[in-house]
Design a protein around this motif. Sequence first.
Motif, mmCIF file in Angstrom:
data_model
loop_
_atom_site.group_PDB
_atom_site.id
_atom_site.type_symbol
_atom_site.label_atom_id
_atom_site.label_comp_id
_atom_site.label_asym_id
_atom_site.label_seq_id
_atom_site.Cartn_x
_atom_site.Cartn_y
_atom_site.Cartn_z
ATOM 1 N N ASP A 70 -12.969 2.226 4.661
ATOM 2 C CA ASP A 70 -12.316 1.771 5.898
ATOM 3 C C ASP A 70 -11.865 2.925 6.789
ATOM 4 N N THR A 71 -11.509 4.058 6.198
ATOM 5 C CA THR A 71 -10.780 5.059 6.995
ATOM 6 C C THR A 71 -11.476 6.411 7.109
ATOM 7 N N SER B 282 1.156 4.136 -2.846
ATOM 8 C CA SER B 282 0.960 5.559 -2.506
ATOM 9 C C SER B 282 2.030 6.425 -3.163
ATOM 10 N N HIS C 19 -9.508 -0.491 -4.976
ATOM 11 C CA HIS C 19 -8.718 -0.435 -3.743
ATOM 12 C C HIS C 19 -8.870 0.926 -3.047
ATOM 13 N N HIS D 295 -12.046 0.886 -1.194
ATOM 14 C CA HIS D 295 -11.918 0.174 0.093
ATOM 15 C C HIS D 295 -11.343 1.097 1.157
ATOM 16 N N THR D 296 -10.256 1.801 0.761
ATOM 17 C CA THR D 296 -9.569 2.669 1.723
ATOM 18 C C THR D 296 -10.530 3.721 2.252
ATOM 19 N N GLU E 181 0.836 -1.195 0.000
ATOM 20 C CA GLU E 181 0.000 0.000 0.000
ATOM 21 C C GLU E 181 0.879 1.257 0.000
ATOM 22 N N GLU F 198 -5.408 6.564 -1.348
ATOM 23 C CA GLU F 198 -6.544 7.003 -2.175
ATOM 24 C C GLU F 198 -6.230 8.298 -2.932
ATOM 25 N N PHE G 130 -1.523 8.012 2.292
ATOM 26 C CA PHE G 130 -2.955 7.948 2.027
ATOM 27 C C PHE G 130 -3.103 7.515 0.566
ATOM 28 N N ARG H 234 -11.209 10.981 7.467
ATOM 29 C CA ARG H 234 -9.830 11.117 7.944
ATOM 30 C C ARG H 234 -9.722 12.328 8.868
#
Length: 425
Positions: free
Chosen positions: A408-409, A268, A401, A404-405, A264, A343, A341, A412
């Motif tokens: 999940d997060t 990034s 993906h 998903h991030t 990951e 994304e 991060f 922020r």
Amino acid sequence: MDYFDVNLDLSDEDLALKAAAHQFAKEVIRPTAKALDEMTPEAVIADGSPLWPFLRKAYELGYHKMLIPEPFGGMGLNPLQVNIVMEELAWGSFGLAVHLATTSFVAYTACFTGNEELIKEFTTPYCECTDASIRSCWGGTEPDHGSDMIGMGEAFFYEPNVRTNCLARRDGDEWVINGQKAAWVSGGPIATHCQLHVQSDPSMGISGFSIFLLPLDLPGVSKGKPLNKIGQRDLTQGELFFEDVRVPDKYRIVAPDMYGAMEEGILSLANSWMASWATGLARAAFDEALTYCKERVQGGRPLAEHYTIKQRIFEMFARVETCRALTRAAINLNMNIAPGFPEYSMAAKITATKLCLENANDAIQLLGGNGLSKEYLVEKLFRDARASLIEDGNNEVLARHGGHTLFDTYPRSRSDIVKLDLGEG
Ligand SMILES: Cc1cc2nc3c(=O)[nH]c(=O)nc-3n(C[C@H](O)[C@H](O)[C@H](O)COP(=O)(O)OP(=O)(O)OC[C@H]3O[C@@H](n4cnc5c(N)ncnc54)[C@H](O)[C@@H]3O)c2cc1C
């Protein structure tokens, strides 16, 4: 053509770096890339190929170590400067810009291990190298596993006993590696070192990977035929084969427990670089179209004087600025923090690669029949851009993906940001 940069915060040093990279792109990268694009993959890597003087010149100027922090012997560029230089180099050629970054992967990764011995072996000699004799690659993709490699968060990623094409087995203080990596390994045919991602714990499926840094002159390593492809033909690619290759344990820098997080982190960074190169290509297409439309006369006046042409050129300009703004935000964030991060870099990579393809496509349309001719640059830009939507992760898989991030997060908060501190080396 020198493209105006609207960022008023650029320092004199930033502008000097930009001008120097632009000159190198114009005088060295463009002509080299054109010659390599017309050659067979075998000729591209043969003695006497223009690839070699290009690499030597790039190393002499220090572009091979542009990602490496100063305490380790690198150029010590800040994230904005990395973006500026990458954009300029890719304005010259996407493929050669990628080649230069790929060649530093082993040295770059080694300096983040904090391991003196590895830094001395992999980073220091590379940074001191001026004849391009040390070159690395990243071997992740396998013939049967492409997108699977970035399936973090998906059930199949953790499924035990998924068969991979390459396996590392522990034997005392050593690892024994057998199998192969796909023909997509950038720089593989000419690499002296590799950052190898390989399964070491099959009971964990694809998440059971380790990362090794290794020289490629070890007994049992061989290479396949260089790959022939539609675009980025100046980026040499080819398979790596491993037959009972014995590697000391000290070369293993990441074990399976950290593999998903490391992948990951790599995405990034790498996706923000991909977005920088895509910005350079989008700009090259814009430049070509603008210049042509000023010269080509139809309906008794230059194309540029027709209303709809102005509108089409403006859309290309807006795409360049969109690529640049989004990319700079992502690179500035993710090259300054750990673990990153993803994304933001994925949003930048997906957007910039799509927009650079649109610009290359529009440039062809604006040049009419000439746009299809090998006499003009834009058909190469189109082919190079096309590859970028798959390179460093298929865009759809990256979007999945990134999604998903987000779920999940988010939301922020600023307390999620951990500033990267590279210390004194
Ligand atoms: C120019 C270039 C340079 C590259 N450089 C390197 C390198 O240096 N090192 C390296 O290791 N690799 C490299 N790669 C490989 C690259 O990372 C892979 O091509 C990429 O990850 C996609 O894998 P694939 O080609 O096997 O496609 P596949 O994974 O087979 O995907 C095929 C299609 O299926 C879709 N798909 C795949 N999985 C799913 C899923 N689970 N759900 C829904 N849809 C799915 C994809 O979106 C795609 O449209 C490079 C590729 C290119 C084009």
